[in-house]
Design a protein around this motif. Structure first.
Motif, PDB file in Angstrom:
ATOM      1  N   TYR A 221       3.166   1.191   9.407  1.00  0.00           N
ATOM      2  CA  TYR A 221       3.483   2.316   8.474  1.00  0.00           C
ATOM      3  C   TYR A 221       4.614   3.058   8.986  1.00  0.00           C
ATOM      4  CZ  TYR A 221      -0.710   1.288   5.452  1.00  0.00           C
ATOM      5  OH  TYR A 221      -1.563   0.721   4.814  1.00  0.00           O
TER       6      TYR A 221
ATOM      7  N   ASP B  33       0.711  -1.161  -0.007  1.00  0.00           N
ATOM      8  CA  ASP B  33       0.253   0.144   0.019  1.00  0.00           C
ATOM      9  C   ASP B  33       0.743   1.386   0.013  1.00  0.00           C
ATOM     10  OD1 ASP B  33      -2.455   1.384   0.350  1.00  0.00           O
ATOM     11  OD2 ASP B  33      -1.883   1.953   2.410  1.00  0.00           O
ATOM     12  N   TYR B  34       1.883   1.377   0.878  1.00  0.00           N
ATOM     13  CA  TYR B  34       2.808   2.333   0.841  1.00  0.00           C
ATOM     14  C   TYR B  34       3.658   2.565  -0.431  1.00  0.00           C
ATOM     15  CZ  TYR B  34       5.668   5.977   3.042  1.00  0.00           C
ATOM     16  OH  TYR B  34       6.387   7.122   3.345  1.00  0.00           O
TER      17      TYR B  34
ATOM     18  N   LYS C 218       7.598   4.716   6.818  1.00  0.00           N
ATOM     19  CA  LYS C 218       7.913   6.096   6.748  1.00  0.00           C
ATOM     20  C   LYS C 218       9.308   6.416   7.130  1.00  0.00           C
ATOM     21  CE  LYS C 218       2.829   7.219   7.582  1.00  0.00           C
ATOM     22  NZ  LYS C 218       2.161   7.290   8.556  1.00  0.00           N
TER      23      LYS C 218
ATOM     24  N   PHE D  34       0.908   3.993  -3.009  1.00  0.00           N
ATOM     25  CA  PHE D  34       0.242   5.229  -2.470  1.00  0.00           C
ATOM     26  C   PHE D  34       0.998   5.968  -1.439  1.00  0.00           C
ATOM     27  CE2 PHE D  34      -3.132   2.367  -3.831  1.00  0.00           C
ATOM     28  CZ  PHE D  34      -3.463   3.093  -4.918  1.00  0.00           C
TER      29      PHE D  34
ATOM     30  N   ASP E 121       2.195   9.112  -0.804  1.00  0.00           N
ATOM     31  CA  ASP E 121       1.979  10.274  -0.507  1.00  0.00           C
ATOM     32  C   ASP E 121       0.374  10.480   0.066  1.00  0.00           C
ATOM     33  OD1 ASP E 121       4.007  11.363  -1.397  1.00  0.00           O
ATOM     34  OD2 ASP E 121       3.102  11.587  -3.517  1.00  0.00           O
ATOM     35  N   ARG E 122      -0.217   9.228   0.279  1.00  0.00           N
ATOM     36  CA  ARG E 122      -1.537   9.091   0.897  1.00  0.00           C
ATOM     37  C   ARG E 122      -1.191   9.098   2.465  1.00  0.00           C
ATOM     38  NH1 ARG E 122      -5.182   4.090  -0.117  1.00  0.00           N
ATOM     39  NH2 ARG E 122      -3.935   3.052   1.484  1.00  0.00           N
ATOM     40  N   TRP E 123      -2.360   9.278   3.255  1.00  0.00           N
ATOM     41  CA  TRP E 123      -2.290   9.179   4.644  1.00  0.00           C
ATOM     42  C   TRP E 123      -2.194   7.864   4.974  1.00  0.00           C
ATOM     43  CZ3 TRP E 123      -6.382   8.337   8.480  1.00  0.00           C
ATOM     44  CH2 TRP E 123      -6.212   8.570   9.644  1.00  0.00           C
ATOM     45  N   HIS E 124      -1.470   7.659   6.108  1.00  0.00           N
ATOM     46  CA  HIS E 124      -1.353   6.065   6.309  1.00  0.00           C
ATOM     47  C   HIS E 124      -1.345   6.284   7.996  1.00  0.00           C
ATOM     48  CE1 HIS E 124       0.674   5.868   2.686  1.00  0.00           C
ATOM     49  NE2 HIS E 124      -0.185   4.705   2.434  1.00  0.00           N
TER      50      HIS E 124
END
Length: 124
Positions: free
Chosen positions: A94, A80-81, A98, A84, A86-89
């Motif tokens: 995560y 998922d990371y 990050k 995407f 730049d999406r909020w996780h």
């Protein structure tokens, strides 16, 4: 690593050897596809479940399930990371992703600054 290896707490190579042996003895069916995937035959699955309920302690079964679920959750978070970024996780899986991405960007930025400073004629 493979889920069977993680659930059993062994290296992937060892799990692959064991799975091949079970397939050779006709206890597993190899599923179609490029990657080697297997499925228990119904009678083997039923026997293994009954045997595990009798011989494995509940904690050992829960630990194996927890290891597999943790691996699958981390793998899903990484996919998922990666798709995407730049999406909020939200969630602990995560956090490491990050942190690794930030470290990677810092390292790349540092490499770029060093390479610019090393170019002929630069005043760095």
């Amino acid at each position: 690593m493979s889920v069977p290896a993680i659930a059993c707490g062994v290296r992937t190579e060892e799990a692959a050897v064991q799975l091949d042996e079970l397939h050779r003895r006709h206890l597993l069916t190899r599923l179609p596809g490029d990657a080697p995937r297997y499925a228990f035959r119904d009678y083997v699955h039923d026997h293994a479940r009954r045997l595990a309920e009798r011989t494995d302690c509940r904690q050992a079964r829960e630990d194996a399930l927890r290891r597999a679920a943790k691996h699958l959750g981390r793998s899903a978070a990484a996919a998922d990371y990666g798709a995407f970024p730049d999406r909020w996780h939200l969630g602990p899986w995560y956090d490491d992703l990050k942190r690794d991405a930030q470290d990677s960007r810092r390292s790349a930025c540092g490499d770029n600054v060093r390479s610019v400073g090393a170019q002929p004629g630069s005043r760095a």
